[in-house]
Design a protein around this motif. Structure first.
Motif, PDB file in Angstrom:
ATOM      1  N   ALA A 228       0.829  -1.204   0.000  1.00  0.00           N
ATOM      2  CA  ALA A 228       0.000   0.000   0.000  1.00  0.00           C
ATOM      3  C   ALA A 228       0.865   1.256   0.000  1.00  0.00           C
ATOM      4  N   ALA A 229       1.963   1.231   0.778  1.00  0.00           N
ATOM      5  CA  ALA A 229       2.869   2.383   0.813  1.00  0.00           C
ATOM      6  C   ALA A 229       3.502   2.619  -0.547  1.00  0.00           C
ATOM      7  N   MET A 230       3.905   1.534  -1.200  1.00  0.00           N
ATOM      8  CA  MET A 230       4.503   1.667  -2.525  1.00  0.00           C
ATOM      9  C   MET A 230       3.488   2.216  -3.526  1.00  0.00           C
ATOM     10  N   ASP A 231       2.251   1.766  -3.425  1.00  0.00           N
ATOM     11  CA  ASP A 231       1.213   2.258  -4.326  1.00  0.00           C
ATOM     12  C   ASP A 231       1.045   3.773  -4.201  1.00  0.00           C
ATOM     13  N   PHE A 232       0.873   4.252  -2.966  1.00  0.00           N
ATOM     14  CA  PHE A 232       0.555   5.673  -2.821  1.00  0.00           C
ATOM     15  C   PHE A 232       1.752   6.565  -3.121  1.00  0.00           C
ATOM     16  N   ILE A 233       2.972   6.105  -2.793  1.00  0.00           N
ATOM     17  CA  ILE A 233       4.119   6.978  -3.005  1.00  0.00           C
ATOM     18  C   ILE A 233       4.553   6.975  -4.467  1.00  0.00           C
ATOM     19  N   VAL A 234       4.438   5.842  -5.161  1.00  0.00           N
ATOM     20  CA  VAL A 234       4.740   5.821  -6.590  1.00  0.00           C
ATOM     21  C   VAL A 234       3.729   6.691  -7.346  1.00  0.00           C
ATOM     22  N   ARG A 235       2.499   6.671  -6.896  1.00  0.00           N
ATOM     23  CA  ARG A 235       1.474   7.521  -7.511  1.00  0.00           C
ATOM     24  C   ARG A 235       1.859   8.995  -7.403  1.00  0.00           C
ATOM     25  N   GLU A 236       2.380   9.397  -6.248  1.00  0.00           N
ATOM     26  CA  GLU A 236       2.767  10.799  -6.072  1.00  0.00           C
ATOM     27  C   GLU A 236       3.956  11.170  -6.957  1.00  0.00           C
ATOM     28  N   TRP A 237       4.941  10.277  -7.064  1.00  0.00           N
ATOM     29  CA  TRP A 237       6.072  10.533  -7.951  1.00  0.00           C
ATOM     30  C   TRP A 237       5.616  10.603  -9.414  1.00  0.00           C
ATOM     31  N   ALA A 238       4.697   9.704  -9.788  1.00  0.00           N
ATOM     32  CA  ALA A 238       4.173   9.734 -11.155  1.00  0.00           C
ATOM     33  C   ALA A 238       3.417  11.034 -11.419  1.00  0.00           C
ATOM     34  N   ALA A 239       2.693  11.515 -10.408  1.00  0.00           N
ATOM     35  CA  ALA A 239       1.954  12.766 -10.558  1.00  0.00           C
ATOM     36  C   ALA A 239       2.901  13.945 -10.722  1.00  0.00           C
ATOM     37  N   LEU A 240       4.031  13.937 -10.023  1.00  0.00           N
ATOM     38  CA  LEU A 240       5.031  14.999 -10.194  1.00  0.00           C
ATOM     39  C   LEU A 240       5.500  15.069 -11.652  1.00  0.00           C
ATOM     40  N   VAL A 241       5.771  13.919 -12.227  1.00  0.00           N
ATOM     41  CA  VAL A 241       6.219  13.876 -13.625  1.00  0.00           C
ATOM     42  C   VAL A 241       5.101  14.325 -14.563  1.00  0.00           C
ATOM     43  N   ALA A 242       3.891  13.805 -14.342  1.00  0.00           N
ATOM     44  CA  ALA A 242       2.763  14.141 -15.215  1.00  0.00           C
ATOM     45  C   ALA A 242       2.447  15.631 -15.169  1.00  0.00           C
ATOM     46  N   TYR A 243       2.445  16.214 -13.973  1.00  0.00           N
ATOM     47  CA  TYR A 243       2.137  17.641 -13.856  1.00  0.00           C
ATOM     48  C   TYR A 243       3.219  18.492 -14.528  1.00  0.00           C
ATOM     49  N   ARG A 244       4.469  18.046 -14.439  1.00  0.00           N
ATOM     50  CA  ARG A 244       5.539  18.804 -15.086  1.00  0.00           C
ATOM     51  C   ARG A 244       5.391  18.740 -16.601  1.00  0.00           C
ATOM     52  N   LEU A 245       5.053  17.569 -17.125  1.00  0.00           N
ATOM     53  CA  LEU A 245       4.862  17.421 -18.564  1.00  0.00           C
ATOM     54  C   LEU A 245       3.698  18.278 -19.062  1.00  0.00           C
ATOM     55  N   GLN A 246       2.710  18.501 -18.192  1.00  0.00           N
ATOM     56  CA  GLN A 246       1.560  19.334 -18.544  1.00  0.00           C
ATOM     57  C   GLN A 246       1.801  20.816 -18.239  1.00  0.00           C
ATOM     58  N   ASP A 247       3.010  21.150 -17.781  1.00  0.00           N
ATOM     59  CA  ASP A 247       3.359  22.525 -17.426  1.00  0.00           C
ATOM     60  C   ASP A 247       2.427  23.070 -16.335  1.00  0.00           C
ATOM     61  N   ARG A 248       2.116  22.188 -15.370  1.00  0.00           N
ATOM     62  CA  ARG A 248       1.245  22.610 -14.270  1.00  0.00           C
ATOM     63  C   ARG A 248       2.005  22.759 -12.958  1.00  0.00           C
ATOM     64  N   THR A 249       3.314  22.684 -13.000  1.00  0.00           N
ATOM     65  CA  THR A 249       4.120  22.887 -11.808  1.00  0.00           C
ATOM     66  C   THR A 249       5.377  23.642 -12.203  1.00  0.00           C
ATOM     67  N   SER A 250       5.960  24.359 -11.246  1.00  0.00           N
ATOM     68  CA  SER A 250       7.084  25.242 -11.560  1.00  0.00           C
ATOM     69  C   SER A 250       8.383  24.488 -11.804  1.00  0.00           C
ATOM     70  N   ALA A 251       8.478  23.246 -11.323  1.00  0.00           N
ATOM     71  CA  ALA A 251       9.689  22.448 -11.490  1.00  0.00           C
ATOM     72  C   ALA A 251       9.321  20.978 -11.360  1.00  0.00           C
ATOM     73  N   LEU A 252      10.202  20.106 -11.854  1.00  0.00           N
ATOM     74  CA  LEU A 252       9.946  18.671 -11.740  1.00  0.00           C
ATOM     75  C   LEU A 252       9.894  18.234 -10.281  1.00  0.00           C
ATOM     76  N   PHE A 253      10.802  18.784  -9.462  1.00  0.00           N
ATOM     77  CA  PHE A 253      10.849  18.435  -8.048  1.00  0.00           C
ATOM     78  C   PHE A 253      11.070  19.717  -7.246  1.00  0.00           C
ATOM     79  N   PRO A 254      10.002  20.491  -7.006  1.00  0.00           N
ATOM     80  CA  PRO A 254      10.147  21.782  -6.336  1.00  0.00           C
ATOM     81  C   PRO A 254      10.796  21.671  -4.966  1.00  0.00           C
ATOM     82  N   ARG A 255      11.464  22.743  -4.579  1.00  0.00           N
ATOM     83  CA  ARG A 255      12.088  22.768  -3.260  1.00  0.00           C
ATOM     84  C   ARG A 255      11.988  24.162  -2.690  1.00  0.00           C
TER      85      ARG A 255
END
Length: 255
Positions: A228-255
């Motif tokens: 379950a932990a792997m499911d939810f955390i991989v989903r979040e990493w995938a969302a980071l990539v997807a949002y960046r590809l859609q230009d919906r976030t300021s960076a691939l991995f904001p800090r």
């Protein structure tokens, strides 16, 4: 997108690979079946025997440390995801989940800064639900006696992008204002990136930690918990990539 994720999330993918490997073996494709079953076993072993899930979670949760609280705060934003709308409707009482700190910490901050706008953002995750996440939050705050004179409830958003976009449209933040953003620590990098992409400079206030900040194979003990932990955390990493590809976030991995 959600249907694709149901297929490709790690736990379901492992099951599909194992079943497919069995079918290939039974139908005479022994070489291909051996390769697929071996791959399934190696991935499963990596999840079970290494701190992979812990590493992926800690990397996100420690990206934004807790800031010192400012003397003045103009607004507090709590992102949706902390309530169960369908069970609330069924039982007539606010039903919360393991991300409830998104609401409890927002309520505590609202008491600390009584003049600040409290913005709760969350719509209908399931179109069939009559209640929005904001509706449930309003019920909860009313029951615990939280003053709602300065509360604003955004009840149309269904994604983090919509959380930020519709919240901005609702409260129209002004330059120089200080807004605290309250969401789960693992979710904070993507959320901050989205707000920055929309030109809204927020102060991250991460909550709802799943780890103690150290990488350990003991962070997720049971087989079910690790999957379950792997499911939810991989989903979040995938969302980071997807949002960046859609230009919906300021960076691939904001800090």
């Amino acid at each position: 997108m959600r249907m694709l994720w149901i297929i490709f999330q790690p736990s379901n993918s492992l099951f599909i690979m194992a079943v497919l490997g069995g079918v290939l073996w039974l139908t005479g494709w022994h070489a291909t079946a051996k390769w697929l079953l071996a791959l399934t076993g190696m991935v499963f072993a990596a999840i079970m025997l290494t701190p992979l899930a812990s590493y992926l979670t800690v990397t996100l949760e420690t990206r934004f440390p807790h800031p010192p609280l400012p003397a003045r705060v103009d607004g507090i934003i709590s992102l949706g995801g902390a309530v169960n709308t369908n069970t609330t409707e069924r039982w007539g009482r606010p039903q919360l989940n393991d991300r409830v700190e998104r609401l409890t910490e927002a309520a505590a901050l609202s008491r600390r800064y009584p003049d600040a706008t409290l913005l709760i953002s969350g719509g209908h995750w399931n179109p069939k639900d009559k209640l929005s996440e904001a509706d449930v939050a309003r019920r909860l705050f009313d029951e615990i006696g939280l003053p709602l004179e300065n509360a604003v409830f955004e009840d149309r958003s269904t994604t983090t992008w919509e959380n930020a976009l519709m919240s901005r449209e609702l409260v129209k933040p002004q330059p120089g204002q200080t807004w605290l953003l309250v969401t789960s620590a693992y979710h904070m990098p993507r959320a901050v990136g989205i707000f920055r992409r929309l030109g809204w400079d927020v102060v991250p206030f991460p909550v709802d930690y799943y780890t103690d900040g150290t990488i350990s194979g003991d962070s997720f003990s049971s087989i079910g918990f690790r999957l379950a932990a792997m499911d939810f955390i991989v989903r979040e990493w995938a969302a980071l990539v997807a949002y960046r590809l859609q230009d919906r976030t300021s960076a691939l991995f904001p800090r």
